[in-house]
Design an enzyme around this catalytic site. Structure first.
Site, short mmCIF file in Angstrom:
data_model
loop_
_atom_site.label_atom_id
_atom_site.label_comp_id
_atom_site.label_asym_id
_atom_site.label_seq_id
_atom_site.Cartn_x
_atom_site.Cartn_y
_atom_site.Cartn_z
CB THR A 107 -0.87 -0.01 1.28
OG1 THR A 107 -1.67 -1.17 1.28
CG2 THR A 107 -1.74 1.21 1.37
NE ARG A 155 -9.19 -6.89 3.04
CZ ARG A 155 -8.14 -6.08 3.07
NH1 ARG A 155 -7.83 -5.38 2.01
NH2 ARG A 155 -7.41 -5.98 4.15
CB VAL A 156 -13.98 -2.87 2.29
CG1 VAL A 156 -13.54 -1.42 2.48
CG2 VAL A 156 -15.03 -2.97 1.18
N GLY A 157 -10.61 -3.07 2.85
CA GLY A 157 -9.60 -2.91 3.88
C GLY A 157 -9.73 -1.57 4.59
CG ASP A 158 -6.14 -0.09 6.37
OD1 ASP A 158 -5.98 -0.99 5.53
OD2 ASP A 158 -5.24 0.71 6.70
CB THR A 164 1.05 0.77 4.69
OG1 THR A 164 1.31 -0.44 3.98
CG2 THR A 164 2.31 1.19 5.42
N GLY A 165 -0.59 -1.76 6.14
CA GLY A 165 -0.48 -3.01 6.89
C GLY A 165 -1.75 -3.82 6.71
N GLY A 199 -5.24 -4.57 6.81
CA GLY A 199 -6.36 -3.67 6.96
C GLY A 199 -7.32 -4.06 8.06
N1 GLY Z 1 -3.84 -1.82 4.26
C1 GLY Z 1 -4.28 -2.28 3.03
C2 GLY Z 1 -5.25 -3.36 3.10
O1 GLY Z 1 -5.28 -4.13 4.04
O2 GLY Z 1 -6.03 -3.48 2.19
#
Ligand code: GLY
Length: 274
Positions: free
Chosen positions: A175, A203-206, A226-227, A229
Site C-alpha cells: 500500500t 473485501r474492503v480494507g482500512d 499501511t499493513g 487492513g
Molecule cells: N492496508 C491495506 C489493506 O489491508 O487493504
C-alpha cells in the site's frame, strides 16, 4: 511558514526480501516522487493537491501495490481502494473495490470535491468515474504475469498475504500513501492500495475508510497507514493516533508510536504509518 511531506510505498523491510527490483530502484522511485512533491509544496500548492499528486505517481508505478501494480484478489481481479482527507475542514473522499480506474486516488479526490458523499463502492464508483471523465484502463494494464504468479503461489499455499509479507520472497512493497503540511499550515493525508493478495472478492480494507487508513485534522496530525487492513479497521488506527495528539498531548512521532503500540497490544497488528 515551512512545509513537510512524507510518502510511503508500503510497510516491510527491504533488506529482508529478495525483490524483483533492487532496493536502489525503490529508493530512487520514492525519492524522485518525494522531490516532485516537495517542489509543488514550495510552489504553494495545497497539501491536499500534493498528497493526491504523490499517490498518483506511486499508483502509476508497477513497483507498488496500488493502481497499476495492484495485487490480485482470489478471482484473479484487481480491486482497488483509495481515500484522502483535508485537515482544514475534514472533507474526505474514498473509493473501494474499484476496477479499471487508472488512478483511484484521483477518483477519491473527485468524491471529496463533489461533496455529497464520502465513500463510493464498486459499480457505483465506476459509474461516478465515467460521469466525471476519469481515466479508465483495460484489465491488461493492471494484471501482469508477476501478479498472476504471485496469486497462484498464494492460492497453492492456501493463504492471503500482504504484498510485501516476509514469508513471501520475491515480492514488491505494499500500500502507498502520503501526508503533507503546506505553506499555509494545512494538513492532508492520502492512501491507495490493491489490498491483500488472494483476498475475497468484495473485501474492503482500512485504506478507503476515514479514521482507519487515513485521517487529517489541522488540530492534530495527518496519518496514512499501511499493513493488514482488518487490524487497522478494528483499532480505528489513524483516528487513534490523532486522539493521542488531541487528548494526551503527544507530538506526531510519539502519537504514531503510541498508535503502533496499541495496534500490537490489542490485535497483534502488523504494519506501519507515515
Ligand atoms: N492496508 C491495506 C489493506 O489491508 O487493504
Amino acid at each position: 511558514m515551512s512545509y513537510s511531506l512524507m510518502i510511503h510505498g508500503g510497510a516491510g523491510a527491504l533488506e529482508d526480501l529478495k525483490y524483483e527490483a533492487s532496493e536502489a530502484v525503490f529508493r530512487e522511485s520514492v525519492l524522485s516522487i518525494l522531490q516532485a512533491g516537495r517542489q509543488r509544496l514550495e510552489g504553494g500548492e495545497s497539501a491536499l493537491a500534493v498528497v493526491e499528486f504523490c499517490v498518483m505517481m506511486l499508483e502509476d508505478s508497477p513497483l507498488y501495490n496500488a493502481g497499476r501494480g495492484s495485487v490480485l484478489n482470489a478471482q484473479g481481479q484487481v480491486e482497488m481502494d483509495a481515500a484522502l482527507m483535508n485537515g482544514s475542514d475534514l472533507r474526505a473522499g474514498g473509493v473501494t473495490c474499484v476496477k479499471n480506474v487508472k488512478n483511484p486516488i484521483a477518483l477519491a479526490r473527485q468524491v471529496l470535491e463533489q461533496g455529497d458523499h464520502v465513500l463510493l463502492a464498486a459499480d457505483g464508483a465506476l459509474q461516478f468515474a465515467k460521469q466525471q471523465g476519469t481515466e479508465l484502463c483495460p484489465d491488461a494494464y493492471f494484471v501482469t504475469e508477476a501478479r498472476i504468479k504471485q496469486l497462484a503461489e498464494a492460492q497453492a499455499a492456501g493463504r492471503m498475504t500482504l504484498d510485501h509479507e516476509r514469508i513471501k520472497p520475491a515480492q514488491k512493497l505494499g500500500t502507498v500513501g502520503a501526508v503533507a503540511c503546506d505553506l499555509s499550515g494545512n494538513l492532508a493525508a492520502a492512501a491507495s492500495t490493491g489490498g491483500l493478495v488472494n483476498k475475497r472478492w468484495g473485501r474492503v480494507g482500512d485504506t478507503p475508510i476515514v479514521g482507519a487508513g487515513v485521517y487529517a485534522d489541522n488540530e492534530t496530525c495527518a496519518v496514512s497507514a499501511t499493513g493488514y487492513g482488518e487490524q487497522f479497521l478494528r483499532t480505528v488506527f489513524a483516528k487513534t493516533i490523532a486522539d493521542f495528539v488531541q487528548f494526551q498531548g503527544l507530538d506526531a512521532a510519539g502519537a504514531a508510536q503510541a498508535g503502533i503500540d496499541y495496534l500490537v497490544r490489542k490485535v497483534n497488528g502488523d504494519g506501519g504509518r507515515s
